[in-house]
Design an enzyme around this catalytic site. Sequence first.
Site, short mmCIF file in Angstrom:
data_model
loop_
_atom_site.label_atom_id
_atom_site.label_comp_id
_atom_site.label_asym_id
_atom_site.label_seq_id
_atom_site.Cartn_x
_atom_site.Cartn_y
_atom_site.Cartn_z
N SER A 128 22.46 -51.84 32.32
CA SER A 128 23.50 -52.86 32.27
C SER A 128 24.70 -52.46 31.43
CB SER A 128 22.91 -54.16 31.71
OG SER A 128 22.42 -53.98 30.40
N TYR A 129 24.65 -51.38 30.69
CA TYR A 129 25.79 -50.97 29.87
C TYR A 129 26.91 -50.49 30.79
CZ TYR A 129 22.66 -51.03 25.77
OH TYR A 129 21.78 -51.40 24.77
N SER A 130 27.97 -51.28 30.86
CA SER A 130 29.09 -51.02 31.77
C SER A 130 28.60 -50.82 33.20
CB SER A 130 29.91 -49.81 31.30
OG SER A 130 30.62 -50.12 30.12
N ARG A 131 27.57 -51.62 33.57
CA ARG A 131 27.00 -51.59 34.92
C ARG A 131 26.64 -50.16 35.36
NH1 ARG A 131 27.90 -56.53 37.88
NH2 ARG A 131 27.54 -58.15 36.32
N GLY A 132 26.06 -49.41 34.44
CA GLY A 132 25.57 -48.08 34.76
C GLY A 132 26.47 -46.94 34.33
#
Length: 321
Positions: free
Chosen positions: A56-60
Amino acid sequence: MKYMSLGKSGLKVSRICLGCWSFGNLQEWMLEIDGARPIIERAIDLGVTFFDTANSYSRGRSEEILQEVIKGRRDDLVIATKVFFPMSEKPNDRGLSRLHIMRQIERSLKRLGIDYVDLYQVHRWDYETPIEETLQALDDLVSAGKTRYIGASSMYAWQFSKALWTSDRLGLRRFISMQNHYNLCYREEEREMIPFCRDQEIGLIPWSPLARGFLTGKYTRRKTPDSVRYRTDPDFAERFFKPEDFDVLEEVVKVAKEKDVTPSQIALAWLLHKEVVAPIVGATKVQHIEEAVGALNVRLEPDDIRRLEAPYKPHPTMGHS
């Protein structure tokens, strides 16, 4: 650098973990590849082998950035990632269902450019999925060689106890680590979770060890913060700019001056003296990871620890959801 087994496992990790939440493009203060590369490379030069990210960190994008920098060095590193938070608006693209876990491990591995992760962690507790389903899926990932170990992140102690009990009851692999919210300004985990983890020989790898930068000493009661992080992250100020937190911070600054080190190093040294395996340190400058590694050489006497802990006041529970 110093190394330590993670919990009851044989997995050795560096006692400083580089957290990769700050790498990406989700918020203005985060770093893209050109800013992240020198930090990751300097961490490796200093002996850091443990890297923590999440789908989920910057959507991958965080996973992709890490992959771009560590090419050719995978066997020397311990790579951890996580699953739980939404990856889209679709109802099955979130949580800890078997479907979501199986989907997301494949996508994380592709973004990381590797065949397996060393530690796959549940990012939060899923109230909608039976814990048996989650644990069976994670156990299957270990059997399939997609991850070597499994870990957990912030939840209530009763939930973690239920998960470990369920693993034992069903003969499934246990979580070996707990990534919990723990620092000098937030010590509520000392009530239940940390004693429970010590009893169960679970490795502690706390997140936000510097309280999102509050414990670096750059903020004071009289100085209005002037940073992109402060201006764009309202949750930051809501959590950490209270009088009782400044009481703690001011003692950290005093001890740091006496020992001729930085406040960050005192805050991290305190955690290392509290028997955590590796604080997960976020960095947006090379100096940040250098300071973090330097904290390994800071010795705190019992009186120093007493002084640092004395101003603390109880806080509402934070970080479990």
